[in-house]
Design an enzyme around this catalytic site. Structure first.
Site, mmCIF file in Angstrom:
data_model
loop_
_atom_site.group_PDB
_atom_site.id
_atom_site.type_symbol
_atom_site.label_atom_id
_atom_site.label_comp_id
_atom_site.label_asym_id
_atom_site.label_seq_id
_atom_site.Cartn_x
_atom_site.Cartn_y
_atom_site.Cartn_z
ATOM 1 N N THR A 5 -58.426 -39.974 28.583
ATOM 2 C CA THR A 5 -58.654 -38.616 27.875
ATOM 3 C C THR A 5 -59.433 -37.689 28.593
ATOM 4 O O THR A 5 -59.127 -36.998 29.557
ATOM 5 C CB THR A 5 -58.688 -38.662 26.340
ATOM 6 O OG1 THR A 5 -59.845 -39.265 26.081
ATOM 7 C CG2 THR A 5 -57.362 -39.190 25.790
ATOM 8 N N ASN B 83 -67.076 -30.440 23.502
ATOM 9 C CA ASN B 83 -66.537 -30.806 22.225
ATOM 10 C C ASN B 83 -66.282 -29.582 21.342
ATOM 11 O O ASN B 83 -65.648 -29.689 20.230
ATOM 12 C CB ASN B 83 -67.298 -32.110 21.474
ATOM 13 C CG ASN B 83 -67.128 -33.096 22.198
ATOM 14 O OD1 ASN B 83 -65.986 -33.779 22.077
ATOM 15 N ND2 ASN B 83 -68.177 -33.533 22.793
ATOM 16 N N GLU C 45 -68.914 -38.323 27.504
ATOM 17 C CA GLU C 45 -68.595 -36.947 27.534
ATOM 18 C C GLU C 45 -70.009 -36.052 27.488
ATOM 19 O O GLU C 45 -70.938 -36.141 26.666
ATOM 20 C CB GLU C 45 -68.112 -36.266 26.227
ATOM 21 C CG GLU C 45 -66.372 -36.737 26.085
ATOM 22 C CD GLU C 45 -65.749 -36.444 24.945
ATOM 23 O OE1 GLU C 45 -66.611 -36.198 23.857
ATOM 24 O OE2 GLU C 45 -64.651 -36.710 24.918
ATOM 25 N N SER D 91 -58.621 -26.642 21.440
ATOM 26 C CA SER D 91 -58.348 -25.227 21.485
ATOM 27 C C SER D 91 -57.832 -24.975 22.872
ATOM 28 O O SER D 91 -57.531 -26.069 23.831
ATOM 29 C CB SER D 91 -59.441 -24.260 21.472
ATOM 30 O OG SER D 91 -60.358 -24.607 22.244
ATOM 31 N N THR E 232 -61.862 -41.696 21.000
ATOM 32 C CA THR E 232 -61.118 -42.995 20.731
ATOM 33 C C THR E 232 -61.383 -43.961 21.963
ATOM 34 O O THR E 232 -61.256 -43.514 23.241
ATOM 35 C CB THR E 232 -59.655 -42.872 20.582
ATOM 36 O OG1 THR E 232 -59.604 -42.096 19.370
ATOM 37 C CG2 THR E 232 -58.999 -44.209 20.285
#
EC number: 2.3.1.35
Lengths: 383, 383
Positions: free
Chosen positions: A146, A378, A259, A383, A179
C-alpha cells in the site's frame, strides 16, 4: 524468492483494478502440498475486518490450500455485506482452483469503511490463478503493497528445507501502523500444531514488538503455510528459530520502511523485574510523541525517556534509572549522567537502553521517529 | 486579573535571567490572608520533578503562604542537588517575605535534566518580592510561559467572592503535554479540606480530560489558594462549580494554544456502560496518531476512530458502534453511515461523538490534531 522459495508453492500478483492508480493489487498464494498445514495470528483489535473474521475461522481447521490477498481496500467496517464479499472471494478462488472455500484464507488492506469493487476482484482471481507459477513470489509481494516504498521478502534455508515469506505494511500485529499482512511458507513437514507453536513464539518477540506509531490495525494477519514438499521433518528448535529469523527480518524491513520515518529506534529495556515490565516500559517509550519528535531532531532528550518510563506500572525506583542513547549513559541514577554532547545521532538507527535496575529480564521494542512526512502522508491518505 | 482577581493576594512576574532570551521567567504569588488554606493536585508520573516532591510535602499541611514559579528549567531528574535547589528557593522566598519555608510551594517548568542557575534565581526572588502588587496577576501569568503563545487567565465572580487563576502549558495533569502549571486563588473563606474536595472534583473532569498529545509531564501542578479575605463562607456547591468553571476555562485555553495544533478535537463518548469506559475510549481516540493526522488533513476518517475504539477493553459490540463527526453520523452499526462528504471540517473545532450503545454513561475528552508544526516545535525544543 518470497513465498515461493519453499517447494510446493505457487503464487501470482496482478493488477485487478482495485487501486485507482493501476498498480498491482491482488496476490494469490497456493499450497500444492502434499501437506496443507497452516497456522495464523491476527490483530487483537476488537474491531476486525471481514477477512480477519473469515480467516480466523479457516485457520481453526489447521488447513489452508490458498491465500487471496488484496491491497486497495481493507474491507473493514463494511457490515454483513462486506463479510459476504469476503465469502464470495473465497468461493471464487475455490472454484477456479478446484479447492474447498473453507480452506481459502483471505487478507485485505487499504482504506477502512469502503466496500471492495467485486466486479473487478472476482475476475481478477481468475486472471491471477492463470498466472500462478513457482516463481510468482516476487509479484505477489509487490501486489500487497500500500504505502510501502519497497516490497519485503525474506528466506532462510536449513538442512533440506526452507522458510520464506513476504510482508507489507509499516507496523505490527498488535498494535499495527498501516495494516500488516504477512504470508510465510515452508516446505518442511510440520503439522498445524507445530506451525502454530513456532509462529506464536516468533511473532511474540518480532512483529509484536514493533511499535511504529502505536496504532493497531483492524486487518493485521500473519499466516504460516507448510507444504511438506521437502519431505523433511525438521528439528523443532531449528524450525522455530528459522521461523523467528524470517519474522525478525521482515519486522525489521517494516520498521525500515515505516511511513515518513527518518529513524529506526531500537529500545532495549534491561534490568526489569519481569519480561512484561520490560515490554510495558519499551512500549511507553516507543509511543512517546515528544521523544519521537526529539529523536527526529537528533536531540538525545533523555528526560522524555524518563518521563515515559514514569507513566508505567513497572517495578523501578526513579532515582535508580539509567538510560543510554547510542551507548552513552546520559542518565545515571535518575539524574544527569555522561555528557549528552557525546551522543552521535547522525545515523538512521538510534539505540536506547533503559536500565530499570530492578531485575534481570529484558525486551527489545522497535519504533520509529515522528516526522512532518508522517503527518503529511497520513493527513492525505484517504483524500 | 489572574491570581490577583481575588482579594488578599499579591503577585509579581519578572525576568530573572533563567531564560536565555531574556523573557520573564519568575513568578511569585503571595497569600496575605487572613486565611492561608491551600490544596494541590500533582502529576501522577512516577518520575517527579524536585519542586513537585517539595510541594506535595508542603500541601500536606494544608497551608500555603506563597508560591514561587519559574519557567526556563523543570528541575526534574536533577538528583539530590536539584532538590536542594528547590529547598533553597523556598528558604529564600521565606526569608525575604518573612514566612515559614515549609509553607512556600514551588513549581518549575522547562527542560528536564538541567540544574537551575541558582545565582540568578535567588536574587530574582528578592527582586520579585519587591514588585509584589495587587495587580501583579497578569505579569505572573506571563512569567510562567514556555512554548505558550499567549498567557492564560480566568476569573469567576459570585456573591461576594471570586475564584481566579492562571495557567501555562498545552496539556494536562495526567497525562500532560508540556508541563502544565496552574495557580488558582480565591478570597472565599474555605478551609483546606474544602479546597481539596472542590479542586479534585474540578480537575477530574477538566484538566484530567485534556489529552493533547498523550505525554505526561514530570512537573504538572495545580494549586488552589484561599485567602478568606472576602469574609464570605460560600455555598459548597456554588464554590465547587466556580472552581470547576475556572478550571474548564483554563483547560480549554490550554487546548486552544497546544503546540503546533491546528484543530481542537472534542471527543464525546456516549452510551457507555461506565464513566471509566467512556474515558478509556475517549483517551484511545484522543491518542490515535493516524486519526490526529487525518483530522489535521480535514479528512473525517471514521475508520480510524473505530480502530482506536477496538483497542480498548470497554463494553461494546463492534457491529453496534456509531460515530458522528461534526454531527454527521458517518458510521452506523459499525459500518458505513451517512455520506462523509457531508462533514464540514473547515473550522478549528472538530466534534467527534462515539456511541458505544452499551449504557448511559458519557465523558468528554479534549485533544489536538497532529501537525508538522508539532513535529518541528518538538524536534528543536532543547537544541
Amino acid at each position: 524468492m518470497s513465498v515461493t522459495a519453499a517447494q510446493g508453492f505457487t503464487a501470482a500478483g496482478i493488477a485487478a483494478g482495485l487501486k485507482e492508480n493501476g498498480n498491482p493489487d491482488l496476490a494469490l498464494v497456493v499450497n500444492n502440498g502434499p501437506r496443507l498445514a497452516a497456522a495464523g495470528v491476527f490483530t487483537s483489535n476488537r474491531v476486525k475486518a471481514a477477512p480477519v473474521v473469515w480467516s480466523e475461522q479457516v485457520l481453526k481447521g489447521g488447513t489452508v490450500s490458498a491465500v487471496v490477498l488484496n491491497s486497495g481496500g481493507a474491507n473493514a467496517c463494511t457490515g454483513p455485506l462486506g463479510f459476504q464479499d469476503t465469502h464470495a472471494t473465497a468461493e471464487q478462488a475455490a472454484e477456479v482452483l478446484g479447492l474447498n472455500a473453507g480452506e481459502v484464507a483471505i487478507a485485505s488492506t487499504g482504506l477502512i469503511g469502503l466496500r471492495l469493487p467485486m466486479d473487478k476482484l472476482l475476475p481478477g482471481i481468475d486472471r491471477a490463478a492463470a498466472e500462478l507459477t513457482e516463481h510468482g513470489g516476487e509479484k505477489a509481494a509487490i501486489a500487497i503493497k500500500t504505502t510501502d516504498s519497497v516490497h519485503k521478502t525474506a528466506v532462510v534455508t536449513r538442512d533440506g528445507w526452507t522458510v520464506g515469506g513476504m510482508a507489507k505494511g509499516a507496523g505490527m500485529l498488535a498494535p499495527g501502523l498501516a495494516t500488516m499482512l504477512v504470508v510465510l511458507t515452508t516446505d518442511a513437514d510440520v503439522p498445524a500444531a507445530g506451525l502454530d507453536t513456532a509462529l506464536r513464539a516468533a511473532t511474540r518477540t518480532t512483529f509484536d514488538r514493533v511499535d511504529s506509531d502505536g496504532c493497531m490495525s483492524t486487518n493485521d494477519t500473519v499466516l504460516l503455510l507448510a507444504s511438506g514438499a521437502s519431505g523433511v521433518v525438521p528439528d523443532t528448535a531449528a524450525f522455530a528459530e528459522a521461523v523467528r529469523a524470517v519474522c525478525d527480518d521482515l519486522a525489521r524491513q517494516l520498521i525500515g520502511d515505516a511511513e515518513g520515518a527518518s529513524k529506526d529506534i531500537r529500545i532495549e529495556v534491561v534490568g526489569a523485574a519481569s519480561e512484561d515490565d520490560a515490554v510495558e516500559v519499551g512500549r511507553s517509550i516507543a509511543r512517546n510523541n515528544l521523544l519521537k519528535c526529539a529523536l527526529h531532531g537528533e536531540d538525545p532528550n533523555w528526560g522524555r525517556v524518563l518521563s515515559a518510563i514514569g507513566t508505567t506500572s513497572a517495578v523501578f525506583e526513579p532515582d535508580q534509572l539509567n538510560v543510554a542513547i547510542n551507548d552513552i549513559w546520559v542518565c545515571k541514577n535518575g539524574s544527569v549522567g555522561e555528557d549528552r554532547e557525546l551522543v552521535d545521532m547522525r545515523y538512521r538507527e538510534v539505540r536506547i537502553t533503559a536500565d530499570l535496575a530492578a531485575g534481570t529480564e529484558s525486551a527489545v521494542i522497535w519504533a520509529n521517529d515522528l516526522t512532518a512526512d508522517y503527518v503529511h502522508e497520513n493527513s492525505a491518505y484517504s483524500s
